[in-house]
Design a protein around this motif. Structure first.
Motif, PDB file in Angstrom:
ATOM      1  N   LEU A 337      99.398   4.973  52.161  1.00 33.13           N
ATOM      2  CA  LEU A 337      99.200   4.303  53.450  1.00 33.13           C
ATOM      3  C   LEU A 337      99.293   2.775  53.287  1.00 33.13           C
ATOM      4  CD1 LEU A 337      96.226   6.456  54.781  1.00 33.13           C
ATOM      5  CD2 LEU A 337      98.597   6.516  55.592  1.00 33.13           C
ATOM      6  N   SER A 341     101.738  -0.015  54.999  1.00 29.83           N
ATOM      7  CA  SER A 341     101.157  -1.107  55.783  1.00 29.83           C
ATOM      8  C   SER A 341     101.644  -2.468  55.304  1.00 29.83           C
ATOM      9  CB  SER A 341      99.628  -1.045  55.687  1.00 29.83           C
ATOM     10  OG  SER A 341      99.020  -2.145  56.311  1.00 29.83           O
ATOM     11  N   LEU A 360      96.337  -1.436  64.095  1.00 30.47           N
ATOM     12  CA  LEU A 360      95.908  -0.034  63.988  1.00 30.47           C
ATOM     13  C   LEU A 360      94.858   0.231  65.065  1.00 30.47           C
ATOM     14  CD1 LEU A 360      95.678   0.291  60.103  1.00 30.47           C
ATOM     15  CD2 LEU A 360      97.589   0.854  61.637  1.00 30.47           C
ATOM     16  N   LEU A 377     101.035   6.025  61.198  1.00 29.71           N
ATOM     17  CA  LEU A 377     100.845   4.585  61.337  1.00 29.71           C
ATOM     18  C   LEU A 377     101.671   4.015  62.497  1.00 29.71           C
ATOM     19  CD1 LEU A 377     100.866   3.476  57.589  1.00 29.71           C
ATOM     20  CD2 LEU A 377      98.898   3.853  59.087  1.00 29.71           C
TER      21      LEU A 377
END
Length: 542
Positions: A337, A341, A360, A377
């Motif tokens: 993740l 990001s 987010l 995401l």
């Protein structure tokens, strides 16, 4: 009458017709002579339709029978001298079989009565041991015409014996002696009748008991929860989201599902779950109301489409906290993740964005099992940009600045004051701001740059220009958002409330009460209120 043998056992006796008497007839005659005929019932007494013959009055004292009475026998009463001859007893006829041999209880009364047209002689049953014939029980039998059945009654045991017993209990009893009372034959209750009555009583008692149980159960069922159904027919309607926390027991989950009306009965649901042999994993599950137990179990075990990846993001979380929450709910590693990001451009963010901080979107999120990390995401980023567009902010660069302001608003003020906090921030960013010289002076931005969470910073920390998030030392906005703003904070940042405020301070961390001022002197007074609250609430303002 024929002469009687005077006690000699070797002599033979004959009837008046010259026929040799049988042993039974001899003994009957001896008994008749020994009692002088006083206990003998005349044959006419047994004839149907004729009144009984009354014998002459008996003497006050019965005559004593002397030893020599055999030699000079007492003459019988006239009733025995009448010329009426009884019908000869046919000993060889089958109809005159020995009833005493067929009915053999030995406790009969020695003085039992007999009746019938054919029975003119009363005799005792002869046994092989004649020495004890006086102690043996006399058997009573009667022959009432040749088509009548024999009656036998056992007084000691109270039941009828014999295979030829017929019920003639309604017939009047035969009189025994003149002036004597009639003796009626009392019917005996058979074992079968008594057994039948006992069974009937038992069945009636059982029926009453069962009826009482059924009626009682109907009254008790509502009190005991007996009306609760075991299962819904399914498939159910609507949408119900239920979270299973890590370490939560199956009983707690079953109760939760029953409370939300997903399943009808927690006990039957648990039995279905146990029978499946599966285990429940933590997560967010999507059910319908009034589902079948088996369908709800399938959702929990991931066998249906109901199990989803679930996570919740609180407003104000920093990027690291948000990625950790997503990983726990989806099972996707944090490293995967974070790698995504750190490349924000693939999600449509401007070049100055270093990561997905601020984009987010907070809230509860559910995704089908197996949803890729990038798709998750992207969904969160799109939620934030869609809210910005809904507020009229469409340019990605402008969106980035609004999200940055919104993140400060989220961290600095209470929800009720979001609009005023956003207006004061924009007042400080104005070129003509001489009060703060373009400095936002937010403690939240400084602590974010330091990687800590605190309500207090010292003067050295405020003076450190190397901290790109230090709004005390660096004019304008920080280099990026400091957390994930919620919808209300985004809306306030996109459309701030117009005011003349230059300062704000939250004086109560529980209620988020915020005081605004236009001058530093006024602001310092409110700061003293904040310090007083911190002193009264030790450990809260660290």
């Amino acid at each position: 009458m024929s002469p009687v043998n005077n006690g000699e056992s070797s002599g033979e006796e004959f009837s008046e017709s010259g026929r040799q008497l049988t042993r039974k007839e001899i003994r009957a005659r001896e008994k008749s002579l020994g009692t002088e005929g006083n206990d003998v019932v005349p044959p006419q007494a047994f004839e149907t339709g004729h009144p009984p013959q009354v014998p002459p009055a008996m003497p006050a004292e019965p005559p004593t029978v002397q030893q020599d009475a055999v030699q000079e026998p007492v003459q019988p009463e006239p009733v025995h001298q009448e010329p009426v001859q009884p019908e000869p007893v046919q000993l060889d006829e089958p109809a005159h079989h020995d009833v005493s041999a067929e009915f053999a209880p030995h406790d009969y009364d020695a003085h039992s009565e007999l009746h019938g047209d054919a029975a003119h002689h009363v005799y005792a049953e002869h046994r092989e041991d004649e020495a004890h014939h006086e102690d043996a029980a006399h058997h009573v039998y009667a022959e009432h015409h040749e088509d009548e059945a024999h009656h036998a009654y056992d007084d000691a045991h109270g039941y009828a014996t014999g295979e030829h017993l017929e019920e003639h209990f309604d017939e009047p009893a035969h009189p025994l002696m003149a002036g004597g009372s009639s003796v009626a034959v009392v019917p005996a209750t058979s074992k079968k009748v008594r057994r039948r009555r006992r069974w009937l009583a038992l069945l009636l008692t059982l029926a009453v008991f069962v009826t009482a149980l059924v009626v009682g159960a109907q009254f008790l069922k509502p009190l005991l929860g007996g009306n609760t159904i075991a299962d819904y027919p399914g498939p159910g309607t609507g949408e119900v989201n239920v979270s299973v926390e890590p370490g939560e027991g199956t009983r707690s989950v079953a109760t939760k599902l029953a409370d939300r009306k997903v399943v009808a009965n927690p006990d039957t649901f648990l039995r279905e779950l146990t029978a499946s042999g599966g285990t429940i994993a933590p997560g967010e599950f999507q059910f319908r109301q009034e589902m079948k137990n088996s369908d709800a179990v399938a959702v929990l075990l991931g066998k249906g489409e109901g199990k989803v990846m679930y996570f919740a993001l609180s407003a104000g979380l920093r990027i690291g906290e948000s990625l950790q929450a997503i990983s726990q709910g989806s099972g996707i590693p944090v490293a995967e993740l974070k790698s995504l990001s750190d490349s924000p451009s693939q999600f449509g963010l401007p070049a100055k964005a270093k990561n997905l901080e601020g984009y987010l979107a907070p809230g509860e999120h559910r995704f089908p099992l197996g949803t890729p990390a990038k798709e998750i995401l992207q969904n969160l980023v799109t939620t934030t940009t869609d809210e910005l567009k809904a507020q009229g902010v469409t340019d990605p660069a402008k969106q980035y600045d609004v999200v940055t302001v919104a993140s400060i608003v989220q961290a600095e003020g209470g929800q009720a004051e979001y609009g005023d906090v956003a207006g004061a921030i924009y007042n400080r960013l104005k070129p003509n701001n001489t009060e703060t010289a373009g400095l936002i002076q937010s403690d939240a931005t400084v602590t974010y740059g330091l990687g800590i969470k605190s309500f207090h910073i010292d003067e050295d920390q405020k003076a450190d220009k190397s901290n790109p998030y230090n709004t005390y030392a660096n004019q304008g906005l920080p280099v990026g958002p400091i957390g994930s703003p919620g919808k209300n904070a985004i809306d306030a940042a996109a459309k701030p409330k117009a005011n003349d405020y230059m300062y704000w301070v939250t004086i109560n961390l529980d209620t988020k009460e915020t005081k605004f001022s236009k001058t530093l002197a006024e602001h310092n007074q409110y700061v003293e209120q904040y310090n007083a609250w911190c002193a009264a609430n030790a450990g809260r303002c660290t």
